[in-house]
Design an enzyme around this catalytic site. Structure first.
Site, short mmCIF file in Angstrom:
data_model
loop_
_atom_site.label_atom_id
_atom_site.label_comp_id
_atom_site.label_asym_id
_atom_site.label_seq_id
_atom_site.Cartn_x
_atom_site.Cartn_y
_atom_site.Cartn_z
N LYS A 1 0.54 -1.10 0.35
CA LYS A 1 0.49 0.38 -0.21
C LYS A 1 0.95 1.03 0.06
O LYS A 1 0.18 2.62 -0.56
CB LYS A 1 -0.59 -0.13 1.18
CG LYS A 1 -2.09 -1.40 0.85
CD LYS A 1 -2.70 -0.90 2.79
CE LYS A 1 -1.60 -0.82 4.27
NZ LYS A 1 -1.43 -2.23 3.92
N ARG B 1 -8.70 0.44 9.98
CA ARG B 1 -8.75 -0.57 9.90
C ARG B 1 -10.01 -1.05 10.60
O ARG B 1 -9.61 -2.51 11.01
CB ARG B 1 -6.97 -0.62 10.59
CG ARG B 1 -6.32 -0.87 9.73
CD ARG B 1 -4.89 -1.08 10.71
NE ARG B 1 -3.74 -1.24 9.88
CZ ARG B 1 -3.00 -0.99 10.33
NH1 ARG B 1 -3.09 0.56 9.57
NH2 ARG B 1 -1.54 -1.78 10.03
N ARG C 1 12.18 -8.48 4.54
CA ARG C 1 12.25 -7.40 5.18
C ARG C 1 12.75 -6.72 6.48
O ARG C 1 12.97 -6.02 6.48
CB ARG C 1 10.60 -6.27 5.03
CG ARG C 1 10.48 -4.61 5.16
CD ARG C 1 9.14 -4.38 4.58
NE ARG C 1 8.36 -4.29 5.49
CZ ARG C 1 7.13 -3.64 5.20
NH1 ARG C 1 6.89 -3.00 4.25
NH2 ARG C 1 6.39 -3.64 6.60
N ARG D 1 12.71 -3.85 11.07
CA ARG D 1 11.25 -2.89 12.04
C ARG D 1 11.01 -3.73 12.43
O ARG D 1 10.99 -5.47 12.59
CB ARG D 1 10.20 -2.88 10.68
CG ARG D 1 9.86 -1.81 10.83
CD ARG D 1 8.36 -1.43 9.60
NE ARG D 1 7.18 -1.65 9.95
CZ ARG D 1 6.27 -0.97 9.16
NH1 ARG D 1 6.50 -0.98 7.76
NH2 ARG D 1 4.93 -1.74 9.48
N ARG E 1 0.09 -8.57 13.68
CA ARG E 1 -0.58 -8.29 12.29
C ARG E 1 -1.76 -8.30 11.31
O ARG E 1 -2.82 -7.95 11.10
CB ARG E 1 0.43 -7.16 12.09
CG ARG E 1 1.22 -6.49 12.66
CD ARG E 1 2.88 -6.01 12.35
NE ARG E 1 2.86 -5.09 10.81
CZ ARG E 1 3.66 -4.95 10.14
NH1 ARG E 1 4.55 -5.73 9.74
NH2 ARG E 1 2.82 -3.87 9.30
P1 AMP Z 1 1.53 0.49 8.91
O1 AMP Z 1 2.99 0.88 8.73
O2 AMP Z 1 0.41 0.91 8.68
O3 AMP Z 1 1.07 -1.55 8.97
O4 AMP Z 1 0.86 0.16 10.47
C1 AMP Z 1 1.92 0.44 11.43
C2 AMP Z 1 1.31 0.35 13.62
O5 AMP Z 1 0.14 0.85 13.76
C3 AMP Z 1 -0.03 -0.97 13.43
O6 AMP Z 1 0.80 -2.47 13.43
C4 AMP Z 1 -0.59 -0.62 14.46
O7 AMP Z 1 -0.17 -0.65 15.31
C5 AMP Z 1 -0.73 1.19 13.82
N1 AMP Z 1 -1.46 1.49 13.07
C6 AMP Z 1 -1.41 2.14 11.94
N2 AMP Z 1 -2.37 2.92 11.47
C7 AMP Z 1 -3.73 2.49 11.86
C8 AMP Z 1 -4.86 2.11 12.12
N3 AMP Z 1 -5.65 2.90 11.47
N4 AMP Z 1 -5.76 1.36 13.48
C9 AMP Z 1 -5.16 1.43 14.46
N5 AMP Z 1 -3.53 1.26 14.73
C10 AMP Z 1 -3.11 1.68 13.98
#
Ligand code: AMP
Length: 186
Positions: A13, A88, A127, A133, A144
């Site tokens: 994404k 989400r 990754r 990360r 996740r």
């Molecule tokens: P991402 O980089 O989008 O995978 O986000 C990394 C982490 O940030 C996720 O695993 C959640 O812990 C938190 N996070 C990011 N976006 C959201 C969201 N829309 N709702 C809840 N947690 C989020």
């Protein structure tokens, strides 16, 4: 035009959102990037979400909705928004619809990147080795993915009902995925 890039973590994404930003001048709103920036800055919010993020669980709806609300207000007049990693949960999607309506806007399209979760696990393990990360480690990534299937997947019928969902093969190379997205937006 406002669109959501939808799919499990590590579906690509962010990569596609950055391309659309460069090509069409849209503003990318990634709650993951915002939360990582908060952590890096050493803010109170950053400290509050660090352990949750590293575990792979979702932070509260309240926190991410507030981040998006601020970002929408700060980018009035943008030619379009690309929501990446938000919403989400159904509660977040409902809040997003309400926030956009307040600005006289709406979501026009939801692009779902269709991926194979087994191949995704392999992609993410690579990754993790390359970038380190914390939430890419296999245990956190599993959490996740579970969060995606349990809390985020219900958004598929939510947007299907609104007639906004378009599927694109997310396992193809970056160029082909970009072409698929362009086709879905035409
Ligand atoms: P991402 O980089 O989008 O995978 O986000 C990394 C982490 O940030 C996720 O695993 C959640 O812990 C938190 N996070 C990011 N976006 C959201 C969201 N829309 N709702 C809840 N947690 C989020």
């Amino acid at each position: 035009m406002n669109l959501i890039l939808f799919g499990p973590p590590a579906a690509g994404k962010g990569t596609q959102a950055k391309r659309l930003t460069a090509e069409r001048g849209f503003v990318q709103l990634s709650t993951g990037d915002m939360l990582r920036a908060a952590r890096k800055s050493g803010s109170e919010l950053g400290a509050k979400v660090a352990a949750i993020m590293d575990s792979g669980s979702l932070v509260s709806d309240e926190i991410v909705i507030a981040l998006i609300e601020e970002a929408l207000a700060a980018n009035k007049g943008a030619p379009g928004f690309i929501f990446d990693g938000f919403p989400r949960t159904v509660a977040q999607a409902e809040a997003l619809d309400a926030m956009l309506a307040k600005h006289g806007q709406k979501i026009d399209r939801v692009i779902r990147l269709e991926v194979d979760s087994v191949q995704l696990m392999a992609r993410i393990a690579k990754r993790f080795d390359e970038e380190g990360r914390a939430d890419d480690n296999p245990d956190a990534y599993k959490v996740r993915l579970d969060a995606y299937f349990n809390q985020t997947a219900p958004l598929v019928p939510y947007y299907e009902k609104q007639g906004k969902l378009a599927g694109v093969d997310g396992m193809a190379d970056v160029e082909s995925v970009a072409r698929g997205i362009a086709g879905a937006l035409a």
